[in-house]
Design an enzyme around this catalytic site. Sequence first.
Site, short mmCIF file in Angstrom:
data_model
loop_
_atom_site.label_atom_id
_atom_site.label_comp_id
_atom_site.label_asym_id
_atom_site.label_seq_id
_atom_site.Cartn_x
_atom_site.Cartn_y
_atom_site.Cartn_z
N LYS A 169 -5.37 119.23 100.48
CA LYS A 169 -5.81 120.38 99.69
C LYS A 169 -4.59 120.97 99.01
CE LYS A 169 -9.27 122.72 102.38
NZ LYS A 169 -9.75 124.08 102.60
N GLU A 172 -2.39 128.53 114.34
CA GLU A 172 -3.16 127.39 113.79
C GLU A 172 -3.20 126.23 114.79
OE1 GLU A 172 -4.87 127.34 110.91
OE2 GLU A 172 -4.01 128.92 109.68
N LYS A 178 -6.59 116.82 112.82
CA LYS A 178 -6.85 117.11 111.40
C LYS A 178 -7.20 115.82 110.66
CE LYS A 178 -6.00 119.66 107.37
NZ LYS A 178 -5.35 120.72 106.67
N ASN A 218 -11.98 126.05 109.26
CA ASN A 218 -11.97 127.45 108.81
C ASN A 218 -12.29 128.41 109.94
OD1 ASN A 218 -11.33 126.62 106.26
ND2 ASN A 218 -13.45 126.55 105.57
N HIS A 247 -11.22 132.02 109.97
CA HIS A 247 -10.82 132.38 108.61
C HIS A 247 -11.77 133.38 107.95
CE1 HIS A 247 -8.03 129.14 109.24
NE2 HIS A 247 -7.52 129.27 108.03
N HIS A 257 -0.57 134.80 107.03
CA HIS A 257 -1.86 134.10 107.07
C HIS A 257 -2.26 133.72 108.51
CE1 HIS A 257 -5.12 131.53 105.85
NE2 HIS A 257 -4.58 130.52 106.50
N1 LIG Z 1 -3.42 123.18 101.91
C1 LIG Z 1 -3.92 123.56 103.05
O1 LIG Z 1 -4.72 122.86 103.68
C2 LIG Z 1 -3.48 124.87 103.62
C3 LIG Z 1 -3.80 125.20 104.94
C4 LIG Z 1 -3.32 126.40 105.46
C5 LIG Z 1 -2.55 127.25 104.68
N2 LIG Z 1 -2.28 126.89 103.39
C6 LIG Z 1 -1.43 127.74 102.54
O2 LIG Z 1 -0.14 127.80 103.13
C7 LIG Z 1 0.52 128.99 102.69
C8 LIG Z 1 1.25 129.61 103.85
O3 LIG Z 1 2.19 128.68 104.31
P1 LIG Z 1 3.37 129.10 105.30
O4 LIG Z 1 2.84 129.96 106.38
O5 LIG Z 1 4.08 127.86 105.65
O6 LIG Z 1 4.25 130.09 104.41
P2 LIG Z 1 5.52 129.92 103.43
O7 LIG Z 1 5.54 128.63 102.77
O8 LIG Z 1 5.55 131.14 102.59
O9 LIG Z 1 6.74 129.99 104.46
C9 LIG Z 1 6.94 131.14 105.23
C10 LIG Z 1 8.35 131.71 105.11
O10 LIG Z 1 9.22 130.94 105.91
C11 LIG Z 1 10.35 130.49 105.15
N3 LIG Z 1 10.69 129.18 105.70
C12 LIG Z 1 9.93 128.07 105.67
N4 LIG Z 1 10.48 127.11 106.42
C13 LIG Z 1 11.63 127.62 106.93
C14 LIG Z 1 12.62 127.12 107.80
N5 LIG Z 1 12.51 125.92 108.37
N6 LIG Z 1 13.68 127.90 108.08
C15 LIG Z 1 13.77 129.16 107.55
N7 LIG Z 1 12.83 129.71 106.76
C16 LIG Z 1 11.78 128.95 106.46
C17 LIG Z 1 9.86 130.46 103.74
O11 LIG Z 1 10.94 130.62 102.83
C18 LIG Z 1 8.93 131.69 103.71
O12 LIG Z 1 9.69 132.86 103.54
C19 LIG Z 1 -0.55 129.87 102.07
O13 LIG Z 1 -0.39 129.86 100.68
C20 LIG Z 1 -1.86 129.19 102.45
O14 LIG Z 1 -2.86 129.36 101.47
C21 LIG Z 1 -2.71 125.73 102.86
#
Ligand SMILES: NC(=O)c1ccc[n+]([C@@H]2O[C@H](COP(=O)([O-])OP(=O)(O)OC[C@H]3O[C@@H](n4cnc5c(N)ncnc54)[C@H](O)[C@@H]3O)[C@@H](O)[C@H]2O)c1
Length: 379
Positions: free
Chosen positions: A148, A190, A241, A259, A262, A279
């Site tokens: 996705k 998650e 998954k 979901n 969610h 999230h």
């Molecule tokens: N495609 C899908 O199936 C799916 C599923 C769930 C969530 N999402 C999407 O994922 C997004 C959220 O992703 P997330 O929670 O990974 O957030 P993100 O990508 O914003 O990362 C979170 C924070 O952590 C920092 N960061 C990331 N890796 C790091 C590391 N190893 N060391 C230090 N800092 C680090 C990033 O810079 C950011 O500030 C949302 O946009 C959501 O819609 C997509």
Amino acid sequence: MGEKILYKVKIRTEQKTYPVLLGKKVLNNVGRIISSYLPACRTLLVSDKNVAAHYGEMCMESLRKRGFQPFLEVLEGGEKEKSLATASALYSSALEAGLDRSAIIIALGGGVIGDLAGFVAATYLRGVPCVQLPTTLLAMVDSSVGGKVAVNHPLGKNLIGAFYQPALVVADQSTLITLPEREFNAGLSELIKYGIIRDKTLFEKLELSLFAGKNFSPKKYFLESNSTRLLKYIIRAVIIKGEIVSQDEREKDLRRILNFGHTFGHALEAGTGFRYYLHGEAVACGMAMAARLAVLLGILEPPFGQRIIALLKRLHVPPPPGGLNLNDVTEALFYDKKKEGDGLVFILPTALGQTTAFKAPPAPLIERVIEEYLDGGLL
Ligand SMILES: NC(=O)c1ccc[n+]([C@@H]2O[C@H](COP(=O)([O-])OP(=O)(O)OC[C@H]3O[C@@H](n4cnc5c(N)ncnc54)[C@H](O)[C@@H]3O)[C@@H](O)[C@H]2O)c1
């Protein structure tokens, strides 16, 4: 000491079969790993400033060593980057760097970078291979796998996107050491989700791990030891998954169980203007609320509901913000559903590892659960 355990999980979908490789301290060899699956070529490596500061140059060097010509694009990061404007800027960078149809796009970061770079890969020159290098726990167990990809629209999250499977995913658990603790816990939420929806054993293992001590930091517990415990849980999540996605790639039916949590979670995020919760935190609250609703509906035995909520409490999710009220949350809940054109359907647990899709639960019960959460009585 260079521990380099590399596990491989195969994800099979109608669109593509691809490997998810998981290990520790593997990112410095990412060029070698990618080159065993894809020929060396021009590459756009997309990352955000936090992640690039730690791992950008390491990946660039490793790619160069194997004959790739990588171009690094470092974005500010954060949900606002998931926009058509940023995607368009990335198309320009790719064109200026001379990326043709033999090129690949690599996402180095969390779900934001993965969703965005995946979307660009899906659309650039009608699609070039995408490699996901997830660096958050959430991205490792969820967003990097399953295809996705999306950007946001001013009218809502993830509204512009595609189902576009990556060519390869390489997850290095060692990158989680630099991940902020709050982000780590949000990703853990998650992981717990997979236990609740599909795998009682995983749930029980997570219970044993997360109740291992008082004043407890899950991140320290999992990462400050040499054990492969967390890696094994991540692998289990990826396998689950993969099973779900291979049966329902385009989320027509089974994939909806992902979901779980969610529906309430998204209403909490929307009710707070997407500024209060991470999230995964909103999903943790949503899962606790779904478990409570299932108990009130009589479809989940109360002790199971209590265990689910007790485990989620170990994530230290911030309390509901003072200004948030029942009206904000119910409005967000119903607005969402109006957009989708169907009634409220909740994925609810019926036992540990089992769920059902429950249509239109009575509104007074939904409201009671929201009130219990807002009064601080749930998490
Ligand atoms: N495609 C899908 O199936 C799916 C599923 C769930 C969530 N999402 C999407 O994922 C997004 C959220 O992703 P997330 O929670 O990974 O957030 P993100 O990508 O914003 O990362 C979170 C924070 O952590 C920092 N960061 C990331 N890796 C790091 C590391 N190893 N060391 C230090 N800092 C680090 C990033 O810079 C950011 O500030 C949302 O946009 C959501 O819609 C997509």
